[in-house]
Write a protein that holds these residues in place. Sequence first.
Motif, mmCIF file in Angstrom:
data_model
loop_
_atom_site.group_PDB
_atom_site.id
_atom_site.type_symbol
_atom_site.label_atom_id
_atom_site.label_comp_id
_atom_site.label_asym_id
_atom_site.label_seq_id
_atom_site.Cartn_x
_atom_site.Cartn_y
_atom_site.Cartn_z
ATOM 1 N N PRO A 53 0.824 -1.120 -0.133
ATOM 2 C CA PRO A 53 0.048 0.042 0.103
ATOM 3 C C PRO A 53 0.813 1.330 0.024
ATOM 4 N N SER A 54 1.995 1.345 0.747
ATOM 5 C CA SER A 54 2.863 2.577 0.686
ATOM 6 C C SER A 54 3.662 2.604 -0.568
ATOM 7 N N GLN A 55 3.822 1.783 -1.239
ATOM 8 C CA GLN A 55 5.037 1.904 -2.194
ATOM 9 C C GLN A 55 4.376 2.498 -3.540
ATOM 10 N N PHE A 56 3.386 2.004 -3.780
ATOM 11 C CA PHE A 56 2.652 3.022 -5.410
ATOM 12 C C PHE A 56 1.535 3.899 -5.083
ATOM 13 N N ASP A 57 1.719 4.935 -5.660
ATOM 14 C CA ASP A 57 0.451 5.693 -5.700
ATOM 15 C C ASP A 57 -0.186 6.107 -7.145
ATOM 16 N N GLU A 58 -1.169 6.502 -7.154
ATOM 17 C CA GLU A 58 -2.034 6.508 -8.606
ATOM 18 C C GLU A 58 -1.334 6.935 -9.586
ATOM 19 N N GLY A 59 -0.385 8.091 -9.410
ATOM 20 C CA GLY A 59 0.355 8.641 -10.742
ATOM 21 C C GLY A 59 1.164 7.527 -11.315
ATOM 22 N N GLN A 60 1.300 6.450 -10.842
ATOM 23 C CA GLN A 60 2.027 5.455 -11.130
ATOM 24 C C GLN A 60 1.526 4.463 -12.171
ATOM 25 N N LEU A 61 0.149 4.450 -12.433
ATOM 26 C CA LEU A 61 -0.582 3.665 -13.065
ATOM 27 C C LEU A 61 -0.088 3.578 -14.673
ATOM 28 N N ARG A 62 0.038 4.802 -15.065
ATOM 29 C CA ARG A 62 0.258 4.886 -16.508
ATOM 30 C C ARG A 62 1.820 4.267 -16.870
ATOM 31 N N THR A 63 2.470 4.446 -15.845
ATOM 32 C CA THR A 63 4.093 3.704 -16.070
ATOM 33 C C THR A 63 3.773 2.200 -16.166
ATOM 34 N N LEU A 64 3.000 1.542 -15.460
ATOM 35 C CA LEU A 64 2.647 0.110 -15.325
ATOM 36 C C LEU A 64 2.122 -0.040 -16.907
ATOM 37 N N GLN A 65 1.202 0.675 -17.289
ATOM 38 C CA GLN A 65 0.275 0.619 -18.334
ATOM 39 C C GLN A 65 1.464 0.499 -19.770
ATOM 40 N N ARG A 66 2.247 1.330 -19.783
ATOM 41 C CA ARG A 66 2.962 1.331 -20.616
ATOM 42 C C ARG A 66 4.295 0.104 -20.771
ATOM 43 N N ARG A 67 4.631 -0.254 -19.291
ATOM 44 C CA ARG A 67 5.346 -1.454 -19.413
ATOM 45 C C ARG A 67 4.755 -2.855 -19.448
ATOM 46 N N VAL A 68 3.255 -2.893 -19.440
ATOM 47 C CA VAL A 68 2.531 -3.963 -19.882
ATOM 48 C C VAL A 68 2.379 -4.037 -21.278
ATOM 49 N N ARG A 69 2.086 -2.863 -21.997
ATOM 50 C CA ARG A 69 1.955 -2.669 -23.453
ATOM 51 C C ARG A 69 3.158 -3.144 -24.225
ATOM 52 N N ASP A 70 4.415 -2.752 -23.542
ATOM 53 C CA ASP A 70 5.524 -3.108 -24.244
ATOM 54 C C ASP A 70 5.939 -4.561 -24.056
ATOM 55 N N TRP A 71 5.556 -5.274 -22.929
ATOM 56 C CA TRP A 71 5.867 -6.645 -22.654
ATOM 57 C C TRP A 71 5.012 -7.505 -23.635
ATOM 58 N N ARG A 72 3.743 -6.909 -23.848
ATOM 59 C CA ARG A 72 2.678 -7.501 -25.025
ATOM 60 C C ARG A 72 3.173 -7.453 -26.308
ATOM 61 N N ALA A 73 4.002 -6.361 -26.610
ATOM 62 C CA ALA A 73 4.313 -6.147 -27.934
ATOM 63 C C ALA A 73 5.509 -7.159 -28.168
ATOM 64 N N ILE A 74 6.312 -7.301 -27.137
ATOM 65 C CA ILE A 74 7.461 -8.008 -27.554
ATOM 66 C C ILE A 74 7.532 -9.651 -26.962
ATOM 67 N N GLU A 75 7.038 -9.910 -25.784
ATOM 68 C CA GLU A 75 6.921 -11.085 -25.298
ATOM 69 C C GLU A 75 5.434 -11.636 -25.029
ATOM 70 N N GLY A 76 4.693 -10.989 -25.315
ATOM 71 C CA GLY A 76 3.198 -11.622 -25.177
ATOM 72 C C GLY A 76 2.748 -12.630 -25.979
ATOM 73 N N PRO A 77 1.622 -12.990 -25.845
ATOM 74 C CA PRO A 77 1.017 -13.925 -26.854
ATOM 75 C C PRO A 77 0.858 -13.477 -28.075
ATOM 76 N N CYS A 78 0.609 -14.541 -29.354
ATOM 77 C CA CYS A 78 0.415 -13.742 -30.468
ATOM 78 C C CYS A 78 -1.201 -13.406 -30.440
ATOM 79 N N ARG A 79 -1.584 -12.474 -31.340
ATOM 80 C CA ARG A 79 -2.956 -12.034 -31.472
ATOM 81 C C ARG A 79 -3.572 -13.225 -32.469
#
Length: 118
Positions: free
Chosen positions: A92-118
């Motif tokens: 609870p004390s490590q992440f605040d709302e402003g970091q959501l977009r950063t995680l969204q970018r990381r997940v998007r990049d992971w899906r593009a490079i290592e994620g499952p095929c569409r």
Amino acid sequence: MFATDAQVRKLMEELKKHGKLGLAAARAGLDRKTAAKYRDAGKLPSEMKAPRNWRTREDSFEEVWPVIKSKLVDAPELEAKTLFEWLQTERPSQFDEGQLRTLQRRVRDWRAIEGPCR
């Protein structure tokens, strides 16, 4: 304010017409010193800008990324927002709302490079 490529192109065009730096700079909407810099360099502003290859901030998800990655491998349909909400309940004390977009970018990049095929 920075000079644009269009302004420097106009500057070079005006310099070819009459060769007067002050007049060419005024017509291109540039300061005389700025015009001289681009005339001497012979390059556009976009060509002179060096690419940035360093992080501006520490990666706040580096420590938990292996756990997030394993969750994405197990369930690729998970959304970044769901993972972020889970992280907030786990730490609870490590992440605040402003970091959501950063995680969204990381997940998007992971899906593009290592994620499952569409």
